[in-house]
Design an enzyme around this catalytic site. Structure first.
Site, mmCIF file in Angstrom:
data_model
loop_
_atom_site.group_PDB
_atom_site.id
_atom_site.type_symbol
_atom_site.label_atom_id
_atom_site.label_comp_id
_atom_site.label_asym_id
_atom_site.label_seq_id
_atom_site.Cartn_x
_atom_site.Cartn_y
_atom_site.Cartn_z
ATOM 1 N N GLU A 1 -16.663 42.433 102.603
ATOM 2 C CA GLU A 1 -16.392 42.297 104.058
ATOM 3 C C GLU A 1 -15.985 43.338 104.892
ATOM 4 O O GLU A 1 -16.183 43.208 106.626
ATOM 5 C CB GLU A 1 -16.033 40.546 103.844
ATOM 6 C CG GLU A 1 -16.980 39.938 103.604
ATOM 7 C CD GLU A 1 -16.486 39.399 102.310
ATOM 8 O OE1 GLU A 1 -17.190 38.911 101.835
ATOM 9 O OE2 GLU A 1 -15.859 40.018 101.729
ATOM 10 N N PHE B 1 -12.902 23.553 99.137
ATOM 11 C CA PHE B 1 -12.708 25.144 98.166
ATOM 12 C C PHE B 1 -13.310 26.154 99.497
ATOM 13 O O PHE B 1 -14.803 25.592 100.498
ATOM 14 C CB PHE B 1 -14.220 24.679 97.378
ATOM 15 C CG PHE B 1 -14.109 25.793 96.609
ATOM 16 C CD1 PHE B 1 -13.377 26.955 95.795
ATOM 17 C CD2 PHE B 1 -16.025 26.960 96.916
ATOM 18 C CE1 PHE B 1 -14.189 27.610 94.922
ATOM 19 C CE2 PHE B 1 -15.635 28.271 95.783
ATOM 20 C CZ PHE B 1 -15.069 28.700 95.377
ATOM 21 N N GLN B 2 -13.040 27.272 98.877
ATOM 22 C CA GLN B 2 -12.665 27.978 100.374
ATOM 23 C C GLN B 2 -13.121 28.032 101.810
ATOM 24 O O GLN B 2 -14.322 28.087 101.975
ATOM 25 C CB GLN B 2 -14.809 29.006 99.807
ATOM 26 C CG GLN B 2 -14.506 29.319 98.581
ATOM 27 C CD GLN B 2 -16.084 30.169 98.482
ATOM 28 O OE1 GLN B 2 -17.143 30.428 99.030
ATOM 29 N NE2 GLN B 2 -15.133 32.325 97.513
ATOM 30 N N MET C 1 1.448 61.966 106.692
ATOM 31 C CA MET C 1 1.609 61.013 108.064
ATOM 32 C C MET C 1 2.685 61.359 107.086
ATOM 33 O O MET C 1 4.129 60.761 107.783
ATOM 34 C CB MET C 1 0.782 60.576 108.879
ATOM 35 C CG MET C 1 1.627 60.487 110.303
ATOM 36 S SD MET C 1 1.782 61.950 111.335
ATOM 37 C CE MET C 1 0.098 62.240 111.363
#
Length: 554
Positions: free
Chosen positions: A51, A113-114, A467
């Protein structure tokens, strides 16, 4: 017409003329994905590997096309995986609509859930966000989200849709989207007259241009403005491409890794005209020494940015393109020969330089510019390679340099590269990466291969976090704490294992030919360039120092 929430969502996307979205399916968005399946001839869905990659792809799509980027994710971890991408878009003012699923309304707030409160999590990093708890509110919420994402100073908007809302039905009536108009008004009209007086009185004007020039499509107006008043122009990182990199008045970046001509020019100027920029700390350095000899005129659409980091002498609140058009219409061509010659002398005397005896990132990027004739879209990850890409590739057009400026997101570039290539299929799109950043989201090579995207990943491989190591060398007594990446990864084999093409470059003589081969492949290519671990980004201003106190690496 009686439709489910999922159907209404898709119809509203079609209303907004959305033809491409990025995402990853899951339980809470199954109904949405079922409708996307049925509407695949209208909306192209790009399935990423993660995602976060989808959020960066939507961002890169938006930056390179000027359209709204759209990303879809499921509830819980799917939604939280978008957070870094949303924050990246927020910091850099990118128009994005993030659509997340959630548990049914009756289960909200019960640790289901989730389930996460994604609206609460993203409140500080969105222009606005919504939880749609009533099916009758869905269509108008989507329409408002797209409008807000684009209007004024753009930014991301999140719509959280519980699963039962995607199942429930209500009447849908198609609407023409509210047109996003430029803000033509200027809040204080007298400020224009004051600005004109300042410009006419100035002997040493200097322009500092930021990302607002690109966002407002004001590049042509800026060129006319600079040429009329005979002022040198420096850009922030986000402003790259807003003013042509090969223009005689261009002096390079300004700030921590800005050119000496830019930093000295800002310091010596008597009028600093700041256009669509927010005075980021990497630009201003020591605040009480920044532009210490200049009156500051700030032009910006967002009043919250005025006098936030640096106090201005005068400011104009309005759309950058609108303001520049009004100023241009009232200005006559000026002559500032001595000032321009002084800046030109600085440009020649303190031109960027690097060790030309070895293979270096600077050399590779210059060759990339030559081979692509400056016509490529460049995305970057974050680190030394990002600064070299900003310094050594000349961006002559807006929307051709895509980089995470405000948030500094390692792992941004490859997702953005995918989004830019999807949105610009006829363009050469190159992601300039460091080996550290590339490892963060290299799984998105799978996405590039799946969709046969002819993008190129150019890895500046110094086997360190470059860096951070540079700072450890300069400010931490060469104590290289966990910045050495000593795994011997064969990036050619890695590319081939994903179905891409891989090249190794170890000599200068191999660079040009390899770049040409990569372009000819017309499929995903990874080029591994072996560079020295102790090469540094110069010039550099130490953190907290005045920007005219410049280390050149001599």
């Amino acid at each position: 017409m009686l439709l489910t929430g999922a159907q209404i969502l898709v119809e509203c996307l079609k209303e907004q003329k959305v033809d491409t979205i990025f995402g990853y399916p899951g339980g809470a968005v199954l109904n949405i994905y079922d409708e996307l399946y049925k509407n695949s001839e209208h909306i192209n869905h790009v399935l990423t590997s993660h995602e976060q990659g989808a959020s960066h792809a939507a961002d890169g799509y938006a930056r390179s096309t000027g359209k709204v980027g759209v990303v879809v994710a499921t509830s819980g971890p799917g939604a939280t995986n978008l957070v870094t991408g949303i924050a990246t878009a927020y910091m850099d003012s990118v128009p994005m609509v993030a659509i997340t699923g959630n548990v049914p309304v009756a289960l909200l707030g019960k640790d289901s859930f989730q389930e996460v409160d994604i609206a609460g999590i993203t409140m500080p990093i969105t222009k606005h966000n919504y939880i749609v708890k009533d099916i009758d509110d869905l269509a108008d919420t989507i329409r408002e989200a797209f409008y807000l994402a684009q209007e004024g100073r753009p930014g991301p908007v999140l719509i959280d849709i519980p699963k039962d809302i995607t199942i429930n039905k209500t009447e849908y009536v198609k609407k023409v989207p509210q047109k996003v108009e430029k803000r033509e008004e200027i809040k204080d009209s007298t400020s224009l007259d004051e600005a004109l007086a300042l410009i006419n009185e100035s002997k040493r004007p200097f322009i500092y241009a930021g990302g607002g020039v690109v966002t407002s499509n004001a590049s042509e107006e800026l060129i006319q403005f600079a040429q009329t008043i005979k002022a040198p122009v420096a850009c922030s990182l986000m402003g790259k491409g807003g003013f042509p990199g090969e223009h005689p008045l261009y002096t390079g970046m300004v700030g921590m890794h800005g050119s000496k001509a830019s930093n000295i020019g800002v310091t010596k100027s008597d009028l600093l005209i700041v256009i669509g920029a927010r005075f980021g700390d990497r630009v201003i350095g020591k605040a009480d020494s920044f532009a210490k000899n200049a009156k500051i005129l700030h032009i910006d659409i967002d009043p919250a940015e005025v006098n936030k980091n640096i106090m201005t002498y005068r400011h104009i609140i309005g759309d950058v393109q609108v303001v520049l058009k009004k100023l241009n219409s009232q200005l006559e061509e000026m002559k500032r020969k001595e000032w321009i010659e002084e800046i030109e002398t600085l440009k020649i005397k303190h031109a960027l330089k690097y060790n030309d005896d070895i293979l270096s990132a600077q050399y590779v990027i210059e060759k990339l510019y030559d081979v692509t004739k400056g016509e490529a879209i460049i995305t970057t990850e974050v680190g030394q390679h990002q600064m070299w890409a900003a310094q050594y590739y000349k961006y002559n057009k807006p929307k051709t340099f895509l980089s995470s400026g405000g948030l500094g997101t390692m792992g941004y570039g490859l997702g953005a590269c995918i989004g830019a290539q999807v949105g610009n299929p006829d363009k050469i799109v190159v992601n300039i990466a460091g080996d550290g950043s590339f490892r963060m989201n290299l799984n998105e090579i799978i996405t590039a291969v799946r969709y046969k995207l002819p993008l190129i990943v150019l890895i500046m491989n110094n086997h360190v976090l470059g860096m951070v190591r540079q700072w450890q060398t300069l400010f931490y007594g060469e104590r290289y704490s966990y910045t050495t990446l000593d795994q011997d990864i064969d990036y050619v084999k890695l590319a081939e294992s994903f179905g891409a093409v891989g090249f190794n470059v170890t000599k200068k003589e191999e660079v040009e030919e390899t770049l040409k081969k990569a372009i000819e492949e017309r499929r995903p290519v990874i080029i591994n360039c072996e560079i020295d671990k102790d090469d540094k980004v110069w010039p550099m201003v130490a953190p907290g120092a005045a920007i005219d106190n410049i280390m050149l690496g001599d």
